[in-house]
Scaffold this active site. Structure first.
Site, PDB file in Angstrom:
ATOM      1  CE  LYS A  58      -3.405  -7.638   5.624  1.00 20.02           C
ATOM      2  NZ  LYS A  58      -2.896  -6.440   4.848  1.00 20.02           N
ATOM      3  CB  THR A  99      -3.989  -2.608   1.835  1.00 21.30           C
ATOM      4  OG1 THR A  99      -2.908  -3.539   1.875  1.00 21.30           O
ATOM      5  CG2 THR A  99      -4.262  -2.087   3.212  1.00 21.30           C
ATOM      6  CD  GLU A 122      -1.986   0.849   9.278  1.00 26.12           C
ATOM      7  OE1 GLU A 122      -1.805   1.867   8.593  1.00 26.12           O
ATOM      8  OE2 GLU A 122      -1.249  -0.151   9.206  1.00 26.12           O
ATOM      9  CB  THR A 150      -0.009  -6.793   7.831  1.00 20.80           C
ATOM     10  OG1 THR A 150      -1.252  -6.155   7.511  1.00 20.80           O
ATOM     11  CG2 THR A 150       0.350  -7.771   6.730  1.00 20.80           C
TER      12      THR A 150
END
Length: 292
Positions: free
Chosen positions: A167, A178, A257, A145
């Site tokens: 992922k 996640t 991130e 993603t």
């Protein structure tokens, strides 16, 4: 291209779920001779339709295929979303001539929007016609993603290969962050595979922590073909599996991130492992510590 363990075929493609044109759908098939499986899921109280479906599938400890999509989580989509998952599993079962009750479905992406089911079903049809053993990188790319790189890890012991893909870049926190992950092995699993796999995940995927947020779709699936004909003893296979999962977990943490540092916290002198974990996680989630 990188190869899968013996007994596995797979393919990845762009099915139209992502506007970028990047790969967004993959199909993995275990062709045997064994189809043993174990799985660990998010402990979040709100879970997506694919998690509800796959939990029931893996209760039987038999998985013959997995279909995974990025570009949409199919979470908070109500009964219609669950029906979409069911139809996806039925389509894969029809294409591969297996029971839909032996197909796990995994989704990742935006929450609250239904998936474009026809694109997934058409994609599954195309994937089933292009399955091969050297598609590992395509498979890893199709589940990305906001990841910047595909995540692949492998380890070998006694003529067996264990290979994993994963992922995950945001909402990184137990249980599982996640993330989606599939670990494939051509070894014969030990009898207590579920207990062993849960323990491995607790000590690898569940030890990473970036932003303290859990997700709705997290799933780690272990699939074993037994195609090598080798049954490693429990201790060596656990060590082998932990090496693959720890490698993947570290890759997830490194690609989180907004992160700029990887920090490892070691706790000594605790009364129990659980106490040590609680102390370590308290430090990891402290915003003053992060800012410093």
């Amino acid at each position: 291209m990188a190869s899968l363990p013996q007994g596995f075929l797979a393919a990845g493609m762009h099915a139209g779920l992502k506007s970028s044109g990047a790969f967004d759908l993959t199909l993995i098939q275990n062709v045997g001779p064994r189809f043993d499986a174990a799985a660990v899921y998010t402990s979040n109280q709100v879970v997506a339709a694919p998690v509800i479906w796959s939990r029931e599938v893996t209760k039987g400890s038999i998985v013959r295929a997995a279909i995974l999509n990025s570009g949409g989580a199919n979470a908070c989509t109500g009964p219609e979303g669950f029906l979409d998952t069911h139809r996806t599993a039925e389509k894969v079962g029809e294409l591969l001539e297996i029971s839909s009750g032996e197909v796990v479905v995994c989704s990742t992406g935006l929450i609250g929007e239904r998936l474009p089911l026809e694109k997934i079903l058409n994609g599954a049809q195309k994937l089933s016609q292009s399955m091969r053993s050297d598609s590992l990188e395509d498979v890893a790319r199709a589940i990305m993603t906001t990841d910047t790189v595909p995540k692949i890890a492998e380890h070998e012991i006694r003529s067996t290969r264990t290979v994993g893909i994963a992922k995950g870049a945001g909402m990184l926190a137990p249980a599982l962050a996640t993330m989606l992950s599939v670990v494939m092995t051509d070894a014969i699993l030990p009898p207590n595979a579920q207990e062993m796999f849960s323990r491995v995940c607790d000590r690898t995927f569940n030890r990473i922590d970036s932003d303290g947020c859990m997700s709705t779709n997290d799933q780690v699936t272990l699939m074993a073909s037994g195609a090598s004909g080798v049954r490693p003893d429990l201790a060596e296979f656990t060590k082998n599996l932990q090496a693959v999962c720890l490698d993947l977990a570290k890759q997830l943490q490194h690609d989180a991130e907004g992160s700029s540092h990887d920090i490892t916290i070691t706790v000594s002198g605790a009364a129990s492992e659980a106490d040590a974990e609680e102390v370590g996680r308290s430090v990891a989630r402290n915003n003053l510590f992060k800012a410093a």
